[in-house]
Design a protein around this motif. Sequence first.
Motif, mmCIF file in Angstrom:
data_model
loop_
_atom_site.group_PDB
_atom_site.id
_atom_site.type_symbol
_atom_site.label_atom_id
_atom_site.label_comp_id
_atom_site.label_asym_id
_atom_site.label_seq_id
_atom_site.Cartn_x
_atom_site.Cartn_y
_atom_site.Cartn_z
ATOM 1 N N THR A 1 -12.322 -0.281 -1.571
ATOM 2 C CA THR A 1 -10.734 1.185 -0.823
ATOM 3 C C THR A 1 -9.884 0.182 -1.618
ATOM 4 O O THR A 1 -9.313 -1.180 -1.595
ATOM 5 N N LEU A 2 -8.076 0.689 -1.949
ATOM 6 C CA LEU A 2 -7.276 0.103 -1.732
ATOM 7 C C LEU A 2 -6.549 -0.606 -1.073
ATOM 8 O O LEU A 2 -6.653 -1.517 -1.529
ATOM 9 N N PRO A 3 -7.025 -0.951 0.729
ATOM 10 C CA PRO A 3 -6.715 -1.822 1.071
ATOM 11 C C PRO A 3 -7.527 -2.936 0.921
ATOM 12 O O PRO A 3 -7.059 -3.986 0.669
ATOM 13 N N GLN A 4 -8.817 -2.662 0.695
ATOM 14 C CA GLN A 4 -9.295 -3.829 0.621
ATOM 15 C C GLN A 4 -9.321 -4.695 -0.715
ATOM 16 O O GLN A 4 -9.064 -5.935 -1.199
ATOM 17 N N TYR A 5 -8.764 -3.767 -1.703
ATOM 18 C CA TYR A 5 -8.385 -3.871 -3.438
ATOM 19 C C TYR A 5 -7.330 -5.294 -3.308
ATOM 20 O O TYR A 5 -6.878 -6.319 -3.736
ATOM 21 N N LEU A 6 -6.127 -4.349 -2.522
ATOM 22 C CA LEU A 6 -5.057 -5.253 -2.414
ATOM 23 C C LEU A 6 -4.861 -6.933 -1.356
ATOM 24 O O LEU A 6 -4.265 -7.283 -1.956
ATOM 25 N N ALA A 7 -6.088 -6.521 -0.349
ATOM 26 C CA ALA A 7 -6.170 -7.557 0.611
ATOM 27 C C ALA A 7 -6.419 -8.779 -1.220
ATOM 28 O O ALA A 7 -6.351 -9.737 -0.816
ATOM 29 N N ARG B 1 1.186 -1.084 -0.142
ATOM 30 C CA ARG B 1 0.440 -0.409 0.078
ATOM 31 C C ARG B 1 0.632 0.692 -0.093
ATOM 32 O O ARG B 1 -0.121 2.567 -0.241
ATOM 33 N N ALA B 2 2.341 1.095 0.770
ATOM 34 C CA ALA B 2 2.697 2.533 0.978
ATOM 35 C C ALA B 2 3.971 2.471 -0.789
ATOM 36 O O ALA B 2 3.826 3.649 -0.779
ATOM 37 N N MET B 3 3.405 1.468 -1.604
ATOM 38 C CA MET B 3 3.957 1.698 -2.680
ATOM 39 C C MET B 3 2.946 2.656 -3.518
ATOM 40 O O MET B 3 3.475 3.556 -4.826
ATOM 41 N N PHE B 4 2.000 2.952 -3.412
ATOM 42 C CA PHE B 4 0.862 3.790 -4.092
ATOM 43 C C PHE B 4 0.623 5.078 -3.896
ATOM 44 O O PHE B 4 0.119 6.279 -2.882
ATOM 45 N N ASN B 5 2.729 6.110 -3.673
ATOM 46 C CA ASN B 5 2.896 7.417 -3.341
ATOM 47 C C ASN B 5 2.974 7.968 -4.727
ATOM 48 O O ASN B 5 3.840 6.990 -6.044
ATOM 49 N N GLU B 6 3.454 9.463 -5.046
ATOM 50 C CA GLU B 6 3.850 9.973 -6.507
ATOM 51 C C GLU B 6 5.665 9.320 -6.505
ATOM 52 O O GLU B 6 5.639 9.066 -7.419
ATOM 53 N N ASN B 7 6.473 9.290 -5.186
ATOM 54 C CA ASN B 7 7.788 8.904 -5.746
ATOM 55 C C ASN B 7 7.808 7.244 -6.270
ATOM 56 O O ASN B 7 8.741 7.729 -6.915
ATOM 57 N N VAL B 8 7.026 6.456 -6.198
ATOM 58 C CA VAL B 8 6.913 5.745 -6.937
ATOM 59 C C VAL B 8 6.367 5.537 -8.160
ATOM 60 O O VAL B 8 6.858 4.896 -9.360
ATOM 61 N N ALA C 1 8.932 1.802 -0.955
ATOM 62 C CA ALA C 1 7.815 0.873 -0.491
ATOM 63 C C ALA C 1 8.068 1.412 1.762
ATOM 64 O O ALA C 1 7.552 1.163 2.190
ATOM 65 N N ARG C 2 9.427 0.947 1.568
ATOM 66 C CA ARG C 2 9.636 0.773 3.365
ATOM 67 C C ARG C 2 9.686 1.900 3.523
ATOM 68 O O ARG C 2 9.466 2.134 4.960
ATOM 69 N N GLU C 3 10.290 2.671 2.548
ATOM 70 C CA GLU C 3 10.417 4.285 3.654
ATOM 71 C C GLU C 3 9.321 4.707 3.467
ATOM 72 O O GLU C 3 9.235 5.878 4.435
ATOM 73 N N ASN C 4 8.321 4.899 2.785
ATOM 74 C CA ASN C 4 7.350 5.541 2.995
ATOM 75 C C ASN C 4 6.543 5.284 4.019
ATOM 76 O O ASN C 4 5.419 5.660 4.944
ATOM 77 N N LEU C 5 6.528 3.624 3.987
ATOM 78 C CA LEU C 5 5.721 2.773 5.018
ATOM 79 C C LEU C 5 6.440 3.685 6.539
ATOM 80 O O LEU C 5 5.446 4.113 7.620
ATOM 81 N N ARG C 6 7.861 3.288 7.109
ATOM 82 C CA ARG C 6 8.279 4.010 8.052
ATOM 83 C C ARG C 6 7.745 5.917 8.245
ATOM 84 O O ARG C 6 7.079 5.770 9.252
ATOM 85 N N LYS C 7 7.255 6.761 7.059
ATOM 86 C CA LYS C 7 6.264 7.992 7.125
ATOM 87 C C LYS C 7 5.325 7.847 7.217
ATOM 88 O O LYS C 7 4.401 8.939 7.139
ATOM 89 N N GLY C 8 4.507 6.960 6.959
ATOM 90 C CA GLY C 8 3.256 6.555 7.641
ATOM 91 C C GLY C 8 2.417 6.972 6.385
ATOM 92 O O GLY C 8 1.865 7.495 6.219
ATOM 93 N N LEU C 9 2.688 6.963 4.775
ATOM 94 C CA LEU C 9 1.981 7.005 3.574
ATOM 95 C C LEU C 9 1.624 6.154 3.029
ATOM 96 O O LEU C 9 2.602 5.057 2.371
ATOM 97 N N THR C 10 0.970 5.611 3.524
ATOM 98 C CA THR C 10 -0.107 4.989 3.372
ATOM 99 C C THR C 10 -1.494 4.947 2.885
ATOM 100 O O THR C 10 -2.760 4.999 4.085
ATOM 101 N N PRO C 11 -1.817 5.665 1.609
ATOM 102 C CA PRO C 11 -2.747 6.319 1.012
ATOM 103 C C PRO C 11 -4.053 5.206 1.543
ATOM 104 O O PRO C 11 -4.029 3.777 1.507
ATOM 105 N N VAL C 12 -5.609 5.450 1.973
ATOM 106 C CA VAL C 12 -6.820 4.337 2.071
ATOM 107 C C VAL C 12 -7.480 4.579 0.924
ATOM 108 O O VAL C 12 -7.980 3.827 -0.075
ATOM 109 N N SER C 13 -8.132 5.739 0.421
ATOM 110 C CA SER C 13 -8.971 6.209 -0.294
ATOM 111 C C SER C 13 -8.314 7.712 -1.445
ATOM 112 O O SER C 13 -7.800 8.197 -0.624
#
Length: 352
Positions: free
Chosen positions: A298-304, A169-176, A340-352
């Motif tokens: 939602t994104l978490p539901q879709y990925l799961a 989920r943390a990969m779904f960010n602009e830097n990726v 992915a791991r850097e974004n997760l550490r920063k709390g960048l985990t989008p939901v919707s």
Amino acid sequence: MLSQIEKQIFKSWIGYAVEPRIAKFTGRQIRTTGPRIAVVGNCQAFGVAYSMKLMDPSATVHHYSTIGQSRFADLDLLVRTLQTYDYVFSHDFLSGHLRGPGDSAELRSRLPKVTRLPAITFAAFHPDLIYISDPAQPLHGFIFGPLGPYHSAIAVFAFRAGLTLDETRAMFNENVFTTLGYLNMWDEAASGFLATVQKDCGVDLSTDLMKWARKGVFMYSLVHPMGFVLFDVARRMWEKVGLTPPATDFSYYQIHDLARAEIFPVYPPIAKHFGVQGGYLFKLQNHHLANDVGDFLTLPQYLAACFKTYEKEGAARLGNKRVDGWLADEETKNLLISLARENLRKGLTPVS
């Protein structure tokens, strides 16, 4: 059960050979006194056929779907049926949809009146959308997930790379997205689309593409355009065969038929790049709107749900050229995992 194309063939012969005789006997007036038009093809064909009917309500317009496989209808029967029409428009289709051999190229060779119909494919709004082919089903065979044949390349990569759901989920960010080139797809998508349509069908859709772009997002996925796009395609095809499209307010009568199918979201950083609103809401297929309003993920539901599918299928069956390339390139693979791991550490985990 009969396929749609077989039902349409039966309906066509009733309308062509039987109903006029009954009307002559009973004195009933037939409203469809205009040209007979057939539109053969994929999921976009209905929208083109509907548009042509709207442009001339007096015309007889029939839609022949080449989705799925026929039980008894072969190319000979289809050719005999289409010979009864004044105009025939056809998408490309592979051998195997009809009983026995015969594809769209053979249809055109046997029936010169067939005009090749362009299929709209445009990737700029949904650069992450991919298909996973199923080698056990050679004819349009795909591995299905929560959104039917639509998969996220990022999700497939993350699963195969051994990332967790949170890391994915943390990969779904602009830097990726920037790293993957997702924000710079427009020029390539536009030039490729226009060149293919010009080469295959001899139609210039450049002014239409500019008009669609001014309206914002005009695709539900890579291959599902909105209704107004198919109306413009229908208009161009009429011009190609010498018919004059009337001035029609399509917006008043439009049907977004393909909105009943799966809808892939336009991710927010990509949407921001185009000046439109985006999100991470994935719409599930629902062709029975009269019975149920459908559902979204939602994104978490879709990925799961994706990971459940991928665990069941096994990594060996999740082959895709793009994802294979990312995994084979150690530099790209390691960069994506670190983001992915850097974004997760920063709390960048989008939901919707």
